[in-house]
Design an enzyme around this catalytic site. Sequence first.
Site, PDB file in Angstrom:
ATOM      1  N   PHE A 153      13.932 -25.996   0.676  1.00 39.01           N
ATOM      2  CA  PHE A 153      14.560 -26.070   2.220  1.00 39.01           C
ATOM      3  C   PHE A 153      14.377 -27.537   2.759  1.00 39.01           C
ATOM      4  O   PHE A 153      14.443 -27.625   3.495  1.00 39.01           O
ATOM      5  CB  PHE A 153      13.887 -25.357   3.398  1.00 39.01           C
ATOM      6  CG  PHE A 153      12.648 -25.015   3.714  1.00 39.01           C
ATOM      7  CD1 PHE A 153      12.086 -26.126   4.712  1.00 39.01           C
ATOM      8  CD2 PHE A 153      11.834 -24.718   3.526  1.00 39.01           C
ATOM      9  CE1 PHE A 153      11.286 -26.954   5.525  1.00 39.01           C
ATOM     10  CE2 PHE A 153       9.775 -25.214   3.512  1.00 39.01           C
ATOM     11  CZ  PHE A 153       9.726 -25.921   4.505  1.00 39.01           C
ATOM     12  N   LYS A 177      21.343 -24.456  -7.037  1.00 40.58           N
ATOM     13  CA  LYS A 177      20.787 -22.861  -5.863  1.00 40.58           C
ATOM     14  C   LYS A 177      19.997 -23.955  -5.242  1.00 40.58           C
ATOM     15  O   LYS A 177      18.708 -23.641  -5.067  1.00 40.58           O
ATOM     16  CB  LYS A 177      20.777 -21.998  -7.098  1.00 40.58           C
ATOM     17  CG  LYS A 177      20.191 -20.655  -6.223  1.00 40.58           C
ATOM     18  CD  LYS A 177      19.823 -20.259  -5.131  1.00 40.58           C
ATOM     19  CE  LYS A 177      18.083 -20.661  -5.393  1.00 40.58           C
ATOM     20  NZ  LYS A 177      17.928 -20.388  -4.160  1.00 40.58           N
ATOM     21  N   GLU A 180      18.269 -20.643   0.307  1.00 37.50           N
ATOM     22  CA  GLU A 180      18.843 -19.979   1.911  1.00 37.50           C
ATOM     23  C   GLU A 180      18.872 -20.311   2.424  1.00 37.50           C
ATOM     24  O   GLU A 180      19.408 -19.425   4.037  1.00 37.50           O
ATOM     25  CB  GLU A 180      18.798 -18.310   0.539  1.00 37.50           C
ATOM     26  CG  GLU A 180      16.651 -18.347   1.585  1.00 37.50           C
ATOM     27  CD  GLU A 180      16.311 -18.452   0.033  1.00 37.50           C
ATOM     28  OE1 GLU A 180      16.417 -19.315  -0.799  1.00 37.50           O
ATOM     29  OE2 GLU A 180      16.048 -17.274  -0.276  1.00 37.50           O
ATOM     30  N   SER A 230       7.340 -24.349  -4.535  1.00 35.36           N
ATOM     31  CA  SER A 230       6.257 -23.996  -4.092  1.00 35.36           C
ATOM     32  C   SER A 230       5.370 -24.122  -5.247  1.00 35.36           C
ATOM     33  O   SER A 230       6.001 -23.666  -6.869  1.00 35.36           O
ATOM     34  CB  SER A 230       5.549 -23.158  -3.211  1.00 35.36           C
ATOM     35  OG  SER A 230       6.530 -21.801  -3.621  1.00 35.36           O
ATOM     36  N   CYS A 285       6.588 -32.509   0.699  1.00 33.83           N
ATOM     37  CA  CYS A 285       6.081 -32.913  -0.164  1.00 33.83           C
ATOM     38  C   CYS A 285       5.127 -33.905  -0.844  1.00 33.83           C
ATOM     39  O   CYS A 285       3.776 -34.163  -0.894  1.00 33.83           O
ATOM     40  CB  CYS A 285       6.767 -32.392  -1.583  1.00 33.83           C
ATOM     41  SG  CYS A 285       7.734 -33.830  -1.879  1.00 33.83           S
ATOM     42  N   GLU A 385      -1.964 -25.865   0.460  1.00 34.15           N
ATOM     43  CA  GLU A 385      -0.746 -26.198   1.313  1.00 34.15           C
ATOM     44  C   GLU A 385      -0.525 -25.239   2.676  1.00 34.15           C
ATOM     45  O   GLU A 385       0.056 -24.508   2.440  1.00 34.15           O
ATOM     46  CB  GLU A 385       0.686 -26.513  -0.135  1.00 34.15           C
ATOM     47  CG  GLU A 385       0.885 -27.491   1.082  1.00 34.15           C
ATOM     48  CD  GLU A 385       2.966 -26.898  -0.145  1.00 34.15           C
ATOM     49  OE1 GLU A 385       2.897 -26.006  -1.188  1.00 34.15           O
ATOM     50  OE2 GLU A 385       3.438 -28.259  -0.446  1.00 34.15           O
TER      51      GLU A 385
HETATM   52  P1  NAD Z   1       9.856 -22.046  -2.379  1.00 36.02           P
HETATM   53  O1  NAD Z   1       9.546 -22.428  -3.423  1.00 36.02           O
HETATM   54  O2  NAD Z   1       9.633 -20.809  -1.491  1.00 36.02           O
HETATM   55  O3  NAD Z   1      11.857 -22.058  -2.929  1.00 36.02           O
HETATM   56  C1  NAD Z   1      12.360 -22.853  -3.840  1.00 36.02           C
HETATM   57  C2  NAD Z   1      13.253 -22.402  -4.194  1.00 36.02           C
HETATM   58  O4  NAD Z   1      13.113 -21.442  -4.987  1.00 36.02           O
HETATM   59  C3  NAD Z   1      14.311 -22.020  -2.848  1.00 36.02           C
HETATM   60  O5  NAD Z   1      15.512 -22.084  -3.979  1.00 36.02           O
HETATM   61  C4  NAD Z   1      14.144 -20.473  -3.058  1.00 36.02           C
HETATM   62  O6  NAD Z   1      15.262 -18.843  -3.165  1.00 36.02           O
HETATM   63  C5  NAD Z   1      13.874 -20.051  -4.587  1.00 36.02           C
HETATM   64  N1  NAD Z   1      12.865 -18.860  -4.453  1.00 36.02           N
HETATM   65  C6  NAD Z   1      11.718 -18.552  -4.021  1.00 36.02           C
HETATM   66  N2  NAD Z   1      11.206 -17.721  -3.773  1.00 36.02           N
HETATM   67  C7  NAD Z   1      11.935 -17.759  -5.285  1.00 36.02           C
HETATM   68  C8  NAD Z   1      11.181 -16.567  -6.440  1.00 36.02           C
HETATM   69  N3  NAD Z   1      10.262 -15.242  -6.249  1.00 36.02           N
HETATM   70  N4  NAD Z   1      11.283 -16.340  -7.400  1.00 36.02           N
HETATM   71  C9  NAD Z   1      12.735 -17.029  -7.314  1.00 36.02           C
HETATM   72  N5  NAD Z   1      12.626 -18.025  -6.914  1.00 36.02           N
HETATM   73  C10 NAD Z   1      12.524 -18.205  -5.805  1.00 36.02           C
HETATM   74  O7  NAD Z   1      10.086 -23.725  -1.709  1.00 36.02           O
HETATM   75  P2  NAD Z   1      10.692 -24.323  -0.497  1.00 36.02           P
HETATM   76  O8  NAD Z   1       9.631 -23.154   0.827  1.00 36.02           O
HETATM   77  O9  NAD Z   1      11.518 -23.589   0.329  1.00 36.02           O
HETATM   78  O10 NAD Z   1       9.783 -25.596  -0.114  1.00 36.02           O
HETATM   79  C11 NAD Z   1       8.354 -26.097   0.364  1.00 36.02           C
HETATM   80  C12 NAD Z   1       8.209 -26.265  -1.413  1.00 36.02           C
HETATM   81  O11 NAD Z   1       8.506 -27.352  -1.920  1.00 36.02           O
HETATM   82  C13 NAD Z   1       6.167 -27.122  -0.323  1.00 36.02           C
HETATM   83  O12 NAD Z   1       5.943 -26.168  -1.331  1.00 36.02           O
HETATM   84  C14 NAD Z   1       6.449 -28.527  -1.286  1.00 36.02           C
HETATM   85  O13 NAD Z   1       5.056 -28.678  -1.533  1.00 36.02           O
HETATM   86  C15 NAD Z   1       7.823 -28.134  -2.715  1.00 36.02           C
HETATM   87  N6  NAD Z   1       8.073 -29.072  -2.591  1.00 36.02           N
HETATM   88  C16 NAD Z   1       7.416 -29.698  -3.621  1.00 36.02           C
HETATM   89  C17 NAD Z   1       8.083 -31.102  -4.211  1.00 36.02           C
HETATM   90  C18 NAD Z   1       7.491 -31.771  -5.301  1.00 36.02           C
HETATM   91  O14 NAD Z   1       8.645 -32.619  -5.785  1.00 36.02           O
HETATM   92  N7  NAD Z   1       6.885 -31.696  -5.973  1.00 36.02           N
HETATM   93  C19 NAD Z   1       9.624 -31.602  -2.783  1.00 36.02           C
HETATM   94  C20 NAD Z   1      10.446 -30.959  -2.158  1.00 36.02           C
HETATM   95  C21 NAD Z   1       8.867 -29.829  -1.953  1.00 36.02           C
END
Ligand code: NAD
Length: 502
Positions: A153, A177, A180, A230, A285, A385
Site C-alpha cells: 500500500f 496485483k 487493496e 511485509s 520501507c 517493524e
Molecule cells: P503486506 O505484506 O500486507 O501486503 C503486500 C501485498 O501482499 C499486498 O498486495 C497484499 O494484498 C498482499 N497480501 C497481504 N497479505 C497476504 C497474504 N497473507 N497472502 C498473500 N498476499 C498477501 O504489506 P503492506 O502492509 O501493503 O505494505 C507495508 C509493508 O511493505 C511493510 O512491511 C514495508 O516495509 C514493506 N515494504 C517494503 C519495501 C522494500 O523495498 N523492502 C518497499 C515498500 C514496502
Amino acid sequence: MSTLIPHWRAGARWPGATPEPERYADVHDPATGQVSGRVALASGAEVDAVVADAVAAGREWAETSLSRRTSVLFAFREVLVRRREEVAAAITAEHGKVLDDALGEVQRGLEVAEFACGAPHLLKGGFSEGVSSGVDVYSIRQALGVVAVISPFNFPAMVPLWFVPVAIACGNAVVLKPSEKDPSTSLLLAEIWAEAGLPDGVFNVVQGDKVAVDSLLTHRDVKAVSFVGSTPVARYVYETGTAHGKRVQALGGAKNHMVVLPDADLEAAADAAVSAGFGSAGERCMAISALVCVDPVADRLVPLIAERMAGLVTGDGRRGSDMGPLVTATHRDKVASYVDAGAEAGASVVVDGRGVQPDGAEGGFWLGPTLLDHVETSMSVYTDEIFGPVLSVLRVPSYDAALELVNANPYGNGTAIFTHDGGAARRFQHEVEVGMVGVNVPIPVPMAYYSFGGWKSSLFGDSHAHGTEGIHFFTRGKVVTSRWPTPDLPRPGIDLGFPQHR
Ligand code: NAD
C-alpha cells in the site's frame, strides 16, 4: 453507493459496467475516514482469464521490434509526466501521504521508466568472434512471458514502476496485483500505458487479496513474481512461488537505523532524522525508525529533534500539511499501541503524537509524530517493524556497539551514518550488513540505474529491483555457439571427445 474500482483487462476497466462483484473491500480516504470506493477482489477464475490474455499479448509483444517497444516506453514517460499530478492526487486520496510526497513518489517511479527507455543498450549481448576455427559465440537475453507484480500500500505508483517498465521493455506481459488499500492508482497507470500505445493485454491489473496472490503464485503461465510487502508475506510468496517453479524476488519489511557519531553535524542530523522518521508518516520501507546515538550525542540531539517536531503540521495531505494520516484506522491503532507498550516498558515519551490536533477531519486516521528516548533493544517498539511516525532513540557507548546493534537486527534494508570522519564512514559502509547505506544521507534510495534491495529478512531471492539486476530478472540468458561452413574450412569430422575450442 461508493464507486467500484475494477480490474484492467484487454486495455479497459473490467468489468466495464458495474455489476456487483462477488467479493469486494472498502477503500477509505484516510484523511476523513470515509469510505471512498469499493475494490473488486478477484477470484481464481478471474485471475486465470487475465493471465490467459496476457499470455497471448505477451507472445506478440516479445516479437515486436525493440525499437517499437522502446518508443512505447518513451511515450509512457511523456504521458506520465503530463498526468503526474492526477496520479499524485489519487495516491493522496487513498494512501493519505501529502501531495508533495506523492509527487516525489511519482518522480522516483518515472526515473525507472526513463531507465527502461535504455533497453536497447541494456539488452545488448556479447559476441566473441572466432573462438575456434570458424566458430563464433554470442549471448542474447529473451523475455520470460507473463510476470506478476504484487505491490504494497505504501507506494502505489513507485513500487509498481520499479518493475513494470523494465519488465515491459524486456518484452514481457505484466499482471499487477496492487494493494487493496489504495487500488485506484493502478488503473491510472493502466490508462497511461494504453495512451502510450502499449498493445492491449501487455499490462493488466487484477485487484484483490490473498486469493488473487495465491492464484498468481501457483499459475503455470506466470513465469516470475516481483513482490514487495511485509516480511512474513514476502517469505510466503518466495517459498510458494519458487516451489511452483517461478523466479521470485520478494522484498520484505525493514527496521532502518541511523547512526550518529559524536563528530557529526548535529543540526543536519536532526533535520535528517525528522525528515526520514516522519516523511509519509513513517510508512516507508526506508524510513528511519531507530536513531542510534553514540554517547554523548543523544543529550544534544534529542532536544534539537523535539524542537523541529514542534513545527510539524499533521493534517489532510491536500492542505499543505507536513504529514498526513495513517492508511487505516486499524494500522493507526496498532502503531499507537507500540507507543503505549514502549512507555510501559520504560522508554521516555519526549514528543507524544497520540493526542495530536490535526488540520483535518475528525474521522481521519491521525497519529502525530512521536519521539521515544531511552529505548532498549528488548522493547517491542524496537524489535518490531512499526511502520508509523515513531522515532526511537537508542543510546550506545561506541561506534562498535552501534555497529553490533545494527547488525544484530534481523532486517537489513537501509541504514545511514552521520559523521565527519571519512574513515569511520568507510568502515561502516564495509562492515554493516545492510543492502542500502547512506553516508550523511538519511534515505539512501538508489537511483534507477542502480538496484534497490535489502539484505537478510528484507529480501528473499537474489535479485534486487531495477537497474541491471532488474533487466536480468526479467530476461533469460541464452548463449549461441555457431559455425557456418565456408570453402576454406575443413569439415570437423567425427570426434567423440568433449568439444574443446582449440
Ligand atoms: P503486506 O505484506 O500486507 O501486503 C503486500 C501485498 O501482499 C499486498 O498486495 C497484499 O494484498 C498482499 N497480501 C497481504 N497479505 C497476504 C497474504 N497473507 N497472502 C498473500 N498476499 C498477501 O504489506 P503492506 O502492509 O501493503 O505494505 C507495508 C509493508 O511493505 C511493510 O512491511 C514495508 O516495509 C514493506 N515494504 C517494503 C519495501 C522494500 O523495498 N523492502 C518497499 C515498500 C514496502
